[in-house]
Design an enzyme around this catalytic site. Structure first.
Site, PDB file in Angstrom:
ATOM      1  N   HIS A 188       0.816  -1.214   0.000  1.00  0.00           N
ATOM      2  CA  HIS A 188       0.000   0.000   0.000  1.00  0.00           C
ATOM      3  C   HIS A 188       0.843   1.254   0.000  1.00  0.00           C
ATOM      4  CE1 HIS A 188      -3.195  -2.830   0.814  1.00  0.00           C
ATOM      5  NE2 HIS A 188      -3.907  -1.942   0.152  1.00  0.00           N
ATOM      6  N   GLU A 430     -12.446  -9.170  -4.796  1.00  0.00           N
ATOM      7  CA  GLU A 430     -10.999  -9.283  -4.585  1.00  0.00           C
ATOM      8  C   GLU A 430     -10.621 -10.597  -3.918  1.00  0.00           C
ATOM      9  OE1 GLU A 430      -9.589  -5.986  -2.206  1.00  0.00           O
ATOM     10  OE2 GLU A 430     -11.373  -5.979  -0.977  1.00  0.00           O
ATOM     11  N   ASP A 454      -5.517  -7.685  -4.384  1.00  0.00           N
ATOM     12  CA  ASP A 454      -5.793  -8.825  -3.506  1.00  0.00           C
ATOM     13  C   ASP A 454      -6.200 -10.060  -4.308  1.00  0.00           C
ATOM     14  OD1 ASP A 454      -5.235  -8.097  -0.839  1.00  0.00           O
ATOM     15  OD2 ASP A 454      -6.886  -6.684  -0.914  1.00  0.00           O
ATOM     16  N   CYS A 501     -10.327  -1.662  -9.960  1.00  0.00           N
ATOM     17  CA  CYS A 501      -9.715  -0.559  -9.199  1.00  0.00           C
ATOM     18  C   CYS A 501      -8.366  -0.953  -8.630  1.00  0.00           C
ATOM     19  CB  CYS A 501     -10.651  -0.068  -8.101  1.00  0.00           C
ATOM     20  SG  CYS A 501     -10.959  -1.307  -6.844  1.00  0.00           S
TER      21      CYS A 501
HETATM   22  C1  PEP Z   1      -7.227  -4.354  -4.402  1.00  0.00           C
HETATM   23  O1  PEP Z   1      -7.091  -5.276  -3.588  1.00  0.00           O
HETATM   24  O2  PEP Z   1      -6.973  -4.471  -5.618  1.00  0.00           O
HETATM   25  C2  PEP Z   1      -7.665  -3.026  -3.951  1.00  0.00           C
HETATM   26  C3  PEP Z   1      -7.949  -2.072  -4.805  1.00  0.00           C
HETATM   27  O3  PEP Z   1      -7.713  -2.825  -2.612  1.00  0.00           O
HETATM   28  P1  PEP Z   1      -6.410  -2.503  -1.738  1.00  0.00           P
HETATM   29  O4  PEP Z   1      -5.239  -2.396  -2.665  1.00  0.00           O
HETATM   30  O5  PEP Z   1      -6.643  -1.240  -1.014  1.00  0.00           O
HETATM   31  O6  PEP Z   1      -6.344  -3.703  -0.862  1.00  0.00           O
HETATM   32 MG    MG Z   2      -7.871  -5.016  -1.579  1.00  0.00          MG
END
Ligand code: PEP
Ligand code: MG
Length: 550
Positions: A188, A430, A454, A501
């Site tokens: 992240h 996800e 994920d 996303c």
């Molecule tokens: C993902 O898992 O692709 C997502 C957009 O959520 P995060 O990266 O915040 O876990």
């Molecule tokens: Mg995620």
């Protein structure tokens, strides 16, 4: 000139001085001391400096974020002056013949335990504060007060690793690039660097000692390299590259106001991913159609205690209002694994990636969940807000969420509080479980957003943080691409839309594949909107030979 290589997180060239970022927790090397009086004076001097520093921060926060956000910095000053705290540090120094920093560390741990075990929520939240103030004093004691992170000059930040909560608190205007010794391009923190549009590299084998602090360096984010002490010829070469980059960016800006449409007329919506209201400017600058993913957990990281309903409401309302009717998809709290907020005091788990995270935390702590939902619903009266739930694995979870949202709506109705009655409710796909039952899930929600970060991790059984597994990680794995196709097909069969996303959405080598599959929207870092628009506008989907056996 010394060259150190790592992995690229975000492209771009940065030229400037190195600033070593210190972790919140300072390693204490000196424990024993022979002069307690001198140590007590050191402690008191450091405490005074810490209070002065907090006062400066308070004044800055007051101007930039208002009284409510700044108040905590005053509380920290009061806590540092607390007589019990001071007596504890001085007592330990005198009775145990130890250094001031060691005595502060023991006091920190003792007070932290004490506050954490209290019943009262307000007192419990002070545990994180006592840790924060103690670490501020320890930093001053360990570094002769020359903490470089307080520098006001934009610099290249070098750290062992950066937690999302640390990254989010850095002043973006003072960061030219991020370089970390550890960490993964899928973490992240890496996502945050991309959202901020800052060159970043990770996994760089650079010696993290003070001798490099303040030295000149060049970061080549494209190739994942940092050059320390570059000669003037090399700096000129890199400045030239920087100018070329700027020129390319200017060309892309000419695409502002144009459609995301292929040569054969296929349209795709491009949204931006954001983590806080500071990112809103870049949504507009890059001409996104709105926000496809507002990672609300970053609001929780910017604080030392739970954000109240009112605080959250103000943030979501600002987002809705400043995007003037454009869609803003707010994802409810997605905490877990690398995304942690100390004050939540979540128990350590053997396998946190598969543990109590994201929606599981919300469904376990209903007050936390309802507070956030109330804030989101209230803000929906001020713009075009949609809500999205992370880490869904079953239809039953969606039913449980719906019962809770109904209760929240009833409460708001009862109090006569306005909210949008057409707010769309979607889920993140996800987990492989959600992908494989997307035909069922499509019947109970308004939209899907595929979280490929994920989803890829769980499909390949690879921890997105673990760099040891990098060679087994294939971002274009057929299993993931097939799941994306399955999810999009199931969405369309049931009359709902599906987007991506996760970070894969900004992979330009997959844009054609996503267009062909029929993905309705991509939500990406703001800086990727215009490069994607460019790619889409140059694509003709009627004569594409895709390399994947979907
Ligand atoms: C993902 O898992 O692709 C997502 C957009 O959520 P995060 O990266 O915040 O876990
Ligand atoms: Mg995620």
């Amino acid at each position: 000139m010394d060259k150190y290589s790592g992995k690229s997180v975000f492209g771009g060239i940065a030229i400037g001085k190195i600033r070593i970022f210190q972790k919140g927790r300072q390693e204490i090397k000196n424990i024993k001391a022979d002069n307690p009086k001198a140590e007590i004076s050191r402690f008191n001097e450091a405490k005074t400096k810490a209070i002065e520093g907090l006062q400066e921060l308070y004044e800055k926060a007051l101007k930039e974020a208002g009284e409510q956000s700044a108040a905590i910095l005053q509380i920290h000053q009061i806590m540092l002056n607390d007589i019990d705290y001071t007596n504890s540090v001085e007592g330990i120094i005198t009775n145990q013949n130890v250094t001031a920093e060691f005595a502060v560390a023991i006091t920190r741990d003792y007070f932290y335990e004490m506050f954490s075990s209290m019943e009262d929520e307000y007192m419990k939240a002070r545990a994180a504060d006592v840790k924060d103030i103690s670490e501020r004093v320890i930093r001053i004691l360990c570094n002769d007060n020359s903490r470089p992170t307080d520098s006001k000059v934009p610099s290249i930040i070098i750290a062992d690793d950066l937690a999302p909560s640390e990254t989010v608190q850095l002043d973006k205007d003072l960061v030219l690039a991020f370089v970390t010794v550890h960490g993964s391009p899928n973490s992240h923190t890496a996502i945050l660097a991309r959202t901020m549009g800052i060159p970043a590299i990770t996994n760089v084998d650079i010696p993290l000692n003070w001798s490099i602090n303040g030295r000149m360096a060049v970061v080549d984010g494209y190739n994942g390299v940092i050059y320390v002490d570059p000669d003037s010829e090399f700096v000129k070469e890199m400045q030239f590259l920087q100018e070329k980059e700027l020129y390319k960016r200017k060309l892309l800006l000419e695409l502002k106001g144009k459609d995301n449409v292929t040569l054969d007329g296929k349209k795709m919506t491009l949204y931006a991913n954001i983590g806080n209201t500071k990112d809103l400017a870049s949504v507009t600058e890059n001409d996104a159609s709105g926000v496809g993913l507002f990672r609300s957990e970053f609001i929780y990281f910017e604080k030392n205690s739970l954000p109240s309903e009112e605080e959250q409401f103000q943030i979501y309302k600002t987002a809705a209002e400043s995007l003037k009717g454009k869609r803003v998809v707010i994802r409810t709290l997605d905490i877990g694994t690398d995304k942690q907020a100390d004050y939540l005091n979540l128990e350590e788990e053997e396998n946190p990636a598969m543990g109590l995270r994201a929606i599981r935390i919300s469904l376990t702590n209903l007050e936390l969940f309802k507070t956030q939902l109330r804030a989101i619903y209230r803000a929906s009266a001020y713009g075009n807000i949609a809500v999205m739930y992370p880490f869904i694995t079953s239809v039953e979870e969606v039913s449980e969420i719906k019962d809770i949202t109904e209760e929240v709506k009833k409460e708001l109705d009862f109090k006569g509080i306005d909210y949008s009655h057409d707010i769309e409710e979607g889920i993140m796909i996800e987990t492989p479980a959600a992908a494989l039952i997307s035909d069922k899930l499509a019947k109970v929600v308004d939209f899907f957003s595929i979280g490929t970060n994920d989803l890829s991790s769980y499909a390949m059984a690879i921890d997105r943080q673990n760099t040891k597994t990098d060679r087994f990680y294939n971002p274009h794995h057929l299993a993931v691409l097939r799941m994306i196709k399955m999810v999009v097909d199931n969405a369309h069969k049931n009359g709902i839309h599906a987007g991506i996303c996760g970070e894969l959405g900004s992979d330009l080598s997959l844009t054609e594949t996503f267009l062909k599959i029929g993905v309705d929207e991509l939500s990406v870092s703001p800086s990727m909107i215009l490069p994607l628009r460019d790619k889409i506008r140059k694509t003709d989907t009627s004569n594409l030979n895709l390399e994947y056996d979907l």
